[in-house]
Motif scaffolding. Structure first.
Motif, mmCIF file in Angstrom:
data_model
loop_
_atom_site.group_PDB
_atom_site.id
_atom_site.type_symbol
_atom_site.label_atom_id
_atom_site.label_comp_id
_atom_site.label_asym_id
_atom_site.label_seq_id
_atom_site.Cartn_x
_atom_site.Cartn_y
_atom_site.Cartn_z
ATOM 1 N N VAL A 153 0.844 -1.201 0.000
ATOM 2 C CA VAL A 153 0.000 0.000 0.000
ATOM 3 C C VAL A 153 0.876 1.247 0.000
ATOM 4 C CG1 VAL A 153 -1.660 1.359 1.343
ATOM 5 C CG2 VAL A 153 -1.952 -1.120 1.144
ATOM 6 N N LEU A 154 1.887 1.245 0.864
ATOM 7 C CA LEU A 154 2.778 2.399 0.978
ATOM 8 C C LEU A 154 3.493 2.670 -0.341
ATOM 9 C CD1 LEU A 154 3.937 4.435 3.101
ATOM 10 C CD2 LEU A 154 5.843 2.840 3.387
ATOM 11 N N ILE A 155 4.060 1.626 -0.928
ATOM 12 C CA ILE A 155 4.785 1.805 -2.185
ATOM 13 C C ILE A 155 3.818 2.180 -3.305
ATOM 14 C CG2 ILE A 155 6.243 0.685 -3.910
ATOM 15 C CD1 ILE A 155 7.394 -1.050 -1.737
ATOM 16 N N GLY A 156 2.571 1.681 -3.222
ATOM 17 C CA GLY A 156 1.578 1.962 -4.254
ATOM 18 C C GLY A 156 1.339 3.439 -4.439
ATOM 19 N N PHE A 157 1.127 4.164 -3.330
ATOM 20 C CA PHE A 157 0.887 5.585 -3.567
ATOM 21 C C PHE A 157 2.175 6.391 -3.689
ATOM 22 C CE2 PHE A 157 -0.215 4.966 0.980
ATOM 23 C CZ PHE A 157 0.440 5.992 1.642
ATOM 24 N N ILE A 158 3.316 5.799 -3.348
ATOM 25 C CA ILE A 158 4.595 6.450 -3.664
ATOM 26 C C ILE A 158 4.809 6.455 -5.181
ATOM 27 C CG2 ILE A 158 7.103 6.170 -3.568
ATOM 28 C CD1 ILE A 158 6.742 5.199 -0.667
ATOM 29 N N THR A 159 4.586 5.293 -5.820
ATOM 30 C CA THR A 159 4.815 5.204 -7.266
ATOM 31 C C THR A 159 3.846 6.083 -8.048
ATOM 32 O OG1 THR A 159 3.468 3.183 -7.289
ATOM 33 C CG2 THR A 159 5.843 2.910 -7.242
ATOM 34 N N MET A 160 2.581 6.132 -7.604
ATOM 35 C CA MET A 160 1.602 6.958 -8.313
ATOM 36 C C MET A 160 1.969 8.433 -8.245
ATOM 37 S SD MET A 160 -2.361 7.836 -7.541
ATOM 38 C CE MET A 160 -1.752 9.088 -6.414
ATOM 39 N N THR A 161 2.235 8.925 -7.028
ATOM 40 C CA THR A 161 2.560 10.337 -6.878
ATOM 41 C C THR A 161 3.890 10.675 -7.543
ATOM 42 O OG1 THR A 161 3.361 9.729 -4.666
ATOM 43 C CG2 THR A 161 1.218 10.776 -4.783
ATOM 44 N N ASP A 162 4.827 9.742 -7.518
ATOM 45 C CA ASP A 162 6.113 9.934 -8.189
ATOM 46 C C ASP A 162 5.899 10.150 -9.687
ATOM 47 O OD1 ASP A 162 8.644 9.811 -9.269
ATOM 48 O OD2 ASP A 162 9.275 8.048 -8.161
ATOM 49 N N ALA A 163 5.138 9.252 -10.313
ATOM 50 C CA ALA A 163 4.919 9.328 -11.756
ATOM 51 C C ALA A 163 4.196 10.605 -12.151
ATOM 52 C CB ALA A 163 4.122 8.109 -12.223
ATOM 53 N N LEU A 164 3.126 10.934 -11.431
ATOM 54 C CA LEU A 164 2.282 12.044 -11.849
ATOM 55 C C LEU A 164 2.909 13.403 -11.546
ATOM 56 C CD1 LEU A 164 -1.228 10.613 -10.938
ATOM 57 C CD2 LEU A 164 0.037 10.460 -13.078
ATOM 58 N N THR A 165 3.608 13.528 -10.421
ATOM 59 C CA THR A 165 4.278 14.803 -10.152
ATOM 60 C C THR A 165 5.405 15.045 -11.152
ATOM 61 O OG1 THR A 165 5.667 13.715 -8.486
ATOM 62 C CG2 THR A 165 3.740 14.917 -7.690
ATOM 63 N N GLY A 166 6.030 13.959 -11.616
ATOM 64 C CA GLY A 166 7.075 14.109 -12.622
ATOM 65 C C GLY A 166 6.529 14.678 -13.923
ATOM 66 N N VAL A 167 5.342 14.199 -14.338
ATOM 67 C CA VAL A 167 4.751 14.699 -15.583
ATOM 68 C C VAL A 167 4.264 16.135 -15.415
ATOM 69 C CG1 VAL A 167 2.973 14.321 -17.328
ATOM 70 C CG2 VAL A 167 4.110 12.377 -16.297
ATOM 71 N N VAL A 168 3.642 16.447 -14.276
ATOM 72 C CA VAL A 168 3.193 17.819 -14.031
ATOM 73 C C VAL A 168 4.386 18.768 -14.036
ATOM 74 C CG1 VAL A 168 2.175 19.376 -12.325
ATOM 75 C CG2 VAL A 168 1.107 17.190 -12.782
ATOM 76 N N SER A 169 5.501 18.325 -13.494
ATOM 77 C CA SER A 169 6.708 19.158 -13.494
ATOM 78 C C SER A 169 7.167 19.443 -14.919
ATOM 79 C CB SER A 169 7.824 18.458 -12.713
ATOM 80 O OG SER A 169 7.450 18.258 -11.369
ATOM 81 N N SER A 170 7.149 18.425 -15.773
ATOM 82 C CA SER A 170 7.516 18.625 -17.181
ATOM 83 C C SER A 170 6.554 19.584 -17.867
ATOM 84 C CB SER A 170 7.526 17.286 -17.928
ATOM 85 O OG SER A 170 8.525 16.429 -17.431
ATOM 86 N N LEU A 171 5.283 19.446 -17.514
ATOM 87 C CA LEU A 171 4.247 20.266 -18.132
ATOM 88 C C LEU A 171 4.435 21.749 -17.821
ATOM 89 C CD1 LEU A 171 1.511 20.514 -19.611
ATOM 90 C CD2 LEU A 171 0.394 19.961 -17.460
ATOM 91 N N THR A 172 4.990 22.049 -16.658
ATOM 92 C CA THR A 172 5.133 23.449 -16.242
ATOM 93 C C THR A 172 6.522 24.018 -16.566
ATOM 94 O OG1 THR A 172 5.605 22.630 -14.001
ATOM 95 C CG2 THR A 172 3.380 23.382 -14.448
ATOM 96 N N THR A 173 7.232 23.378 -17.498
ATOM 97 C CA THR A 173 8.485 23.936 -18.009
ATOM 98 C C THR A 173 8.325 24.260 -19.487
ATOM 99 O OG1 THR A 173 9.378 21.752 -18.592
ATOM 100 C CG2 THR A 173 9.884 22.603 -16.395
ATOM 101 N N LYS A 174 9.161 25.155 -19.977
ATOM 102 C CA LYS A 174 9.073 25.544 -21.389
ATOM 103 C C LYS A 174 9.496 24.400 -22.298
ATOM 104 C CE LYS A 174 9.751 30.475 -20.525
ATOM 105 N NZ LYS A 174 10.654 31.656 -20.689
#
Length: 530
Positions: A418-439
């Motif tokens: 369970v712990l690793i499950g939401f670590i991997t989800m938040t890891d993946a999605l925050t990484g994409v949002v970070s890319s989205l907010t760069t030029k």
């Protein structure tokens, strides 16, 4: 952030997303009743009136994916261009696909949903509860919610955005999917608005999942120890997870997300092996086979569930459509992650691996967890349903393990999953949002400070929900994500029409051979260079 980081920041997306989130949470904190009432009305309005459209769009994306697979030319194209090479092994690729978005839901609903359908069979199926047929239908219905069209919605979005980005040079943003119909207008207010909407919907949904995962982990920990569920425990869990996934995200996908996903997938496999061998093994194998057949039998009824006379208790509205519209809130950005890690694979490989393999995994997962729960409750007098009614759905998995052998080993292993499950989800999605907010959104990795910002913001907002709004708050945020999903639903319809031009090669010709197409690439180059 340093001056260099400020210069590469896409301020047109970054600041509106941050502002909208701050306003939403301020509204929720200071006007709780009004906030929750608004969210409930929006949720009910979407689900009661748009069931037919939600299911129709989900089916359309599945059909379009089949069209992409079968197309003789498009299916053979390599993501990233003909010279691109795979960055990950097939196992790691599959592991990240399974863990990056469904890990929390897969753990959270593995027991509660099948067991619930076994005792309360969906009305449209017309089956008698607590029968063999009801057990097969319970697994089939749960699997349909979390596999075939669940993945189709995300894979479709990912396929469109990543082909246009990685193969044709457009920005790595959700608005890029609108290019076939809007052309260079995606660089104006329409594209920016959609990127902001997709980011807000994703973060609301991520915070909700983070909250649900925190509650499940806390409940499981309290169930097997003397620790009580308190705000202090929530803080400890959220801080721990935030530190881990921001550190993992900062290390990049290869050194962070890939490693964690591999560990979690091995853990999933060990748990499934335990459930198979320590449960009624032959009966569970029968259940997997029978549920597979039941999926094919009920698929038309489940996915074309038009409740014309209103006699099916709005099951499709508040279950199937609810899951799909929530998925749509994630789809533009989660799908982009799926496709980005598939660089170097053919489009046909990408769709099959990310669609068929996880769907088979989900069927097996629900069969083993849900099948054991049904067996233990029906034959061995386990009180799993009663504990769910008393404590809540987060306790379901642990209540099942309590009725099986080796619980001293399997319960901690499940807590870790369970712990690793939401670590991997938040890891993946925050990484994409970070890319989205760069030029330069097509860069392999976004700047570390930006990842840390979105990671800490996600963790902080989760605590606000759990402390101030509590369970009502996470439900309200989920309702907001679903409401935002309605707008993404309408955009998905536009993208469905545009995707045909991509598959047929019309967009390739436009970008490569027309003046406006050349102007597109010049705009992207100027934007990336600041």
């Amino acid at each position: 952030m340093t001056d260099r980081h400020w210069t590469i920041l896409n301020k047109q997306v970054f600041f509106p997303v941050a502002a909208v989130l701050c306003l939403l949470f301020a509204y929720g904190m200071f006007f709780q009743e009004s906030f929750c009432n608004m969210c409930t009305k929006m949720l009910n309005g979407v689900l009661l009136n748009c069931n037919w459209l939600i299911l129709g769009v989900a089916i359309a994306t599945g059909i379009l994916l089949l069209y992409m697979i079968l197309h003789p030319d498009f299916g053979k194209k390599i993501i990233g261009g003909p010279d691109a090479k795979p960055a990950y092994s097939t196992f790691t690729w599959i592991a990240m696909a399974i863990c990056s978005s469904i890990g929390i839901a897969m753990m959270f609903y593995a027991v509660a949903e099948p067991l619930g359908y076994f005792y309360n069979v969906p009305a449209y199926l017309g089956l008698k509860p607590q029968t063999n047929h009801a057990a097969l239908a319970a697994i089939a219905q749960s699997t349909l919610h979390w596999s075939v069209l669940y993945y189709a919605l995300q894979i479709f979005w990912g396929m469109v955005v990543v082909y246009l980005s990685m193969n044709k040079g457009l920005p790595f943003r959700p608005s890029t999917a609108l290019y076939p119909l809007l052309k260079n207008r995606i660089f104006g207010w329409m594209g920016i608005t959609f990127d902001v909407l997709a980011s807000v919907a994703l973060i609301c949904g991520t915070v909700t999942c983070f909250g649900l995962g925190t509650m499940q982990f806390s409940t499981g920990l309290a169930y097997v120890t003397d620790i009580k569920v308190t705000n202090g425990l929530y803080v400890a869990i959220v801080v721990l997870v935030t530190v881990i996934f921001t550190f993992s995200s900062a290390r990049g996908v290869k050194k962070g997300m890939a490693i964690i996903s591999n560990v979690n997938t091995y853990l999933y496999m060990l748990l499934m092996l335990f459930l198979l061998l320590c449960g009624p093994t032959i009966n569970l194998l029968e259940l997997i086979l029978g549920s597979t057949g039941e999926i094919f039998r009920i698929f038309p009824s489940a996915m074309f569930n038009g409740d014309f006379l209103g006699v099916n208790e709005n099951f499709a509205n508040f279950n199937t459509s609810y899951y799909f519209i929530w998925t749509l809130a994630f789809s533009p950005i989660a799908g982009m992650f799926y496709a980005k890690i598939a660089r170097g694979r053919t489009i046909r490989q990408f769709i099959i691996i990310n669609w068929i393999v996880p769907s088979a995994f989900i069927l097996t997962w629900f069969s083993l967890w849900g099948g054991n729960a049904i067996w233990q409750q029906f034959f061995n007098g386990a009180t799993i349903s009663e504990q769910i009614a008393e404590i809540g759905a987060p306790v379901a998995n642990f209540a099942l393990l309590d009725s099986m052998p080796l619980r001293a080993i399997t319960t901690p292993a499940t807590l870790l999953a369970v712990l690793i499950g939401f670590i991997t989800m938040t890891d993946a999605l925050t990484g994409v949002v970070s890319s989205l907010t760069t030029k330069n959104s097509r860069a392999d990795e976004a700047p570390i400070p930006l990842k840390l910002f979105w990671g800490c913001l996600t963790g902080g907002l989760t605590l606000v929900c759990l402390f101030v709004l509590k369970k009502v708050g996470t439900s309200a945020l989920q309702a907001l994500a679903v409401s935002a999903g309605l707008l993404i639903l309408f955009v998905t319809i536009v993208v469905c029409f545009g995707s045909v031009y991509i598959v047929n090669g019309d967009i390739d010709k436009f970008i490569d051979s027309t003046e406006e197409g050349k102007k597109t690439l010049q705009i992207v180059e100027n934007e990336s260079n600041g």
